[in-house]
Design an enzyme around this catalytic site. Structure first.
Site, PDB file in Angstrom:
ATOM      1  N   ASP A 273       0.833  -1.204   0.000  1.00  0.00           N
ATOM      2  CA  ASP A 273       0.000   0.000   0.000  1.00  0.00           C
ATOM      3  C   ASP A 273       0.872   1.260   0.000  1.00  0.00           C
ATOM      4  O   ASP A 273       1.874   1.332   0.726  1.00  0.00           O
ATOM      5  CB  ASP A 273      -0.849  -0.035   1.285  1.00  0.00           C
ATOM      6  CG  ASP A 273      -1.946   0.998   1.322  1.00  0.00           C
ATOM      7  OD1 ASP A 273      -2.848   0.920   0.478  1.00  0.00           O
ATOM      8  OD2 ASP A 273      -1.906   1.875   2.208  1.00  0.00           O
TER       9      ASP A 273
ATOM     10  N   GLU B 109      14.838 -15.225   0.262  1.00  0.00           N
ATOM     11  CA  GLU B 109      15.269 -16.322   1.138  1.00  0.00           C
ATOM     12  C   GLU B 109      14.237 -17.433   1.176  1.00  0.00           C
ATOM     13  O   GLU B 109      14.515 -18.545   1.600  1.00  0.00           O
ATOM     14  CB  GLU B 109      15.422 -15.815   2.589  1.00  0.00           C
ATOM     15  CG  GLU B 109      16.573 -14.895   2.835  1.00  0.00           C
ATOM     16  CD  GLU B 109      16.473 -14.317   4.254  1.00  0.00           C
ATOM     17  OE1 GLU B 109      15.836 -14.944   5.135  1.00  0.00           O
ATOM     18  OE2 GLU B 109      17.022 -13.229   4.454  1.00  0.00           O
TER      19      GLU B 109
HETATM   20  C1  GLC Z   1      -4.270   2.972  -0.563  1.00  0.00           C
HETATM   21  C2  GLC Z   1      -5.471   2.077  -0.436  1.00  0.00           C
HETATM   22  C3  GLC Z   1      -6.639   2.900  -0.011  1.00  0.00           C
HETATM   23  C4  GLC Z   1      -6.321   3.509   1.328  1.00  0.00           C
HETATM   24  C5  GLC Z   1      -5.031   4.303   1.280  1.00  0.00           C
HETATM   25  C6  GLC Z   1      -4.528   4.617   2.648  1.00  0.00           C
HETATM   26  O1  GLC Z   1      -4.392   3.894  -1.584  1.00  0.00           O
HETATM   27  O2  GLC Z   1      -5.690   1.389  -1.629  1.00  0.00           O
HETATM   28  O3  GLC Z   1      -7.817   2.158   0.060  1.00  0.00           O
HETATM   29  O4  GLC Z   1      -7.367   4.335   1.742  1.00  0.00           O
HETATM   30  O5  GLC Z   1      -4.010   3.600   0.644  1.00  0.00           O
HETATM   31  O6  GLC Z   1      -4.045   3.448   3.251  1.00  0.00           O
END
Ligand code: GLC
Length: 568
Positions: free
Chosen positions: A207, A280
């Site tokens: 993310d 690993e």
């Molecule tokens: C990313 C995720 C989204 C979230 C954001 C903050 O863009 O896909 O859903 O709100 O990160 O974590």
């Protein structure tokens, strides 16, 4: 299992809150996923990616993690996770989990410890705490805006109750950003990676993989255009404007280049470190980047040979249904990713964007991340939207590389526009004073059975977002076995994609004899000829066995908003 599976895989995104609810509390769960893995095997995908199911106060639907190594009771237990993973593997489906390293929840024990500790302490140093500006320190340390609207800083009260320091949150105020220059943070995430790798996961979707390092000194920055993207738009500059089939307004084409919080070079060192760690482990575990930067050669930096395996192709997602624009973005993708030896990925929908059964047929631009609702303009009829979406998917699934699908698109689900205001939950909605609708419309719980309570999402309980009546006709059981259904189109496309090894193929654009229509796009991939008609006039199809058509042909000709695959 085959080698380098991720180069050609079709990866299906599960949004656990909305997939299937086994315990009847109105919220999807891990047991619900396990119970429906047979349906995903039948669909013909290679892997699933699960959005977060970790311990979380759910202020951003789980992207606010309080404990990275446990399951939130809403979704079940670690034992439920293990059962789900074992069942998926038994069915030949790999499992990718979501890793959220840019920020934690404010309920994470580290953040709670930081609040209790003094300025300058080791506890504060895991996050980005700073003194405020102005004589009384009551102005934020800089002018950065949160992706969800409003300032990116929140002021805390110190332990003695006096107004204190500020902390940075690029997203909601409940999502404090970690300080990734701190070795303790790095070591903690190595531990988290190992925790899930040891349990047997096949990889991580990372993310905000473009946000973890901020420019030294946290300098002020004003984005060049109105914000509202999910952290910087991809997009091939200039291709999406007024082309037919407005998709999204690429409101920022260069934010990533200048923003002191996106795409800083320092992030790459982190991924090199993770890659060494993943290597690993046996079994080709992968890293997939969510990096909203622009342009594509910049995205490709995330997938250099010693970094991640894949990066989402948001430039493709943001391309309108327009032949010239598609050709440009496909070429740019193959070139940029190919230059670093990585496969291109392709994606049309996810949990952050307007579903493509609605988006590709909008007649007015809608900024990315703003969502749709009663005030939105240019909304398409369902039939027109899904017709175009089916054509777009048939085009995408014939491309070489790896494709991502988002749960429900195989049912042709549109964006839900008419969610009541009281039902909306996206922090974007609240942080913009209900101006931007946000992302709830693509997150409505799935329909499994037309006649069951809650369309089979869960026997009891009220689904956490209300389901529209349309879900009755689009339920999975109503589509199964109907050759004209969207579900059977996806199944056929995925089967043929595998049989003809399209994922591992090579794309070659071609002209069709006697067709001189700029809305028509044709390419060969191995022994398959793919013809997409993005216009409105039917065009003659070359002779050959019809393998797949996204909609009915017109006396053998290919109508507008239709894609066909022909044995070449
Ligand atoms: C990313 C995720 C989204 C979230 C954001 C903050 O863009 O896909 O859903 O709100 O990160 O974590």
């Amino acid at each position: 299992m085959t080698s380098e599976w991720w180069r050609t895989a079709t990866i299906y995104q599960i949004y656990p809150r909305s997939f299937a609810d086994a315990n009847g509390d109105g919220m999807g769960d891990l047991a619900g996923i396990t119970a429906h893995l047979a349906d995903l095997q039948e669909l013909g995908i290679d892997a699933i990616w699960l959005s977060p199911f970790y311990t979380s106060p759910q202020r951003d639907a789980g992207y606010d993690v309080a404990d990275y190594c446990d399951v939130d009771p809403l979704f079940g237990t670690l034992a439920d996770f293990d059962a789900m993973l074992a069942e998926a593997h038994a069915r030949g489906i790999r499992v990718i989990v979501d890793l959220v390293p840019n920020h934690s929840s404010d309920e994470h024990e580290w953040f709670q410890a930081a609040l209790a500790a003094a300025p300058g302490s080791a506890e504060r140093a895991r996050y980005l705490f700073r003194d405020g500006r102005g004589p009384a320190g009551d102005e934020p340390p800089n002018n950065w805006e949160s992706v969800f609207g409003g300032p990116a800083w929140t002021r805390i009260a110190e332990a003695d109750g006096t107004p204190g320091q500020w902390y940075l949150h690029l997203f909601d105020s409940s999502q404090p950003d970690f300080d990734w220059t701190n070795e303790e943070v790095r070591e903690e995430f190595r531990r988290i990676l190992r925790f899930w790798l040891d349990r047997g996961v096949d990889g991580f979707r990372v993310d905000v993989a473009h946000g973890m390092i901020k420019a030294d000194g946290l300098p002020d920055y004003t984005p060049p255009a109105e914000g509202g993207s999910m952290g910087g738009a991809g997009g091939v500059a200039g291709d999406a404007g007024d082309a037919a089939g407005v998709a999204l307004e690429p409101e920022i084409s260069d934010e990533g280049d200048g923003a002191p919080y996106w795409g800083q070079d320092g992030v790459h060192e982190i991924y090199r470190d993770w890659r060494t760690l993943l290597d690993e482990y046996a079994g080709e575990r992968i890293l997939a980047a969510e990096a909203w930067v622009d342009p594509l050669p910049r995205v490709a930096k995330w997938v250099r040979p010693d970094e991640m395996h894949q990066a989402f192709n948001f430039a493709y997602l943001e391309t309108p249904w327009n032949a010239a624009a598609l050709r440009t973005v496909v070429d740019a993708s193959l070139e940029a990713f190919g230059a670093v030896g990585a496969p291109s990925t392709w994606v049309l929908s996810n949990h952050d964007v307007v579903r493509h059964a609605t988006r590709l047929a909008l007649t007015e631009a809608n900024p990315q991340g703003h969502g749709l609702g009663a005030r939105s303009k240019g909304l398409p009829e369902y039939a027109a939207g899904v017709r175009r979406a089916r054509a777009a998917t048939a085009f995408m699934l014939a491309l070489p590389g790896s494709s991502y699908l988002y749960q429900g698109e195989e049912l042709g689900l549109p964006e839900v526009i008419d969610l009541p205001d009281e039902a909306r939950q996206d922090p974007t909605w609240f942080r913009t004073d209900r101006e931007r609708y946000g992302r709830d419309g693509c997150r409505v719980p799935l329909p499994w059975n037309a006649d069951a309570a809650n369309y089979g999402f869960g026997e009891t309980g009220t689904p956490w977002l209300p389901q529209p009546e349309l879900w009755g006709t689009l339920a999975r059981d109503a589509q199964r076995g109907d050759p004209d259904s969207t579900l059977e189109l996806y199944r056929a496309a995925l089967r043929l994609r595998r049989e003809h090894a399209l994922g591992a193929g090579r794309l070659e654009w071609t002209e069709l004899d006697g067709v001189d229509d700029p809305s028509v796009l044709a390419f060969r991939n191995g022994d398959v000829l793919v013809v997409a008609n993005t216009g409105s006039d039917a065009v003659a199809l070359p002779a050959g066995e019809l393998l797949l058509a996204s909609g009915p042909l017109d006396a053998g000709a290919l109508p507008g908003d239709t894609t066909a695959w022909i044995a070449a």
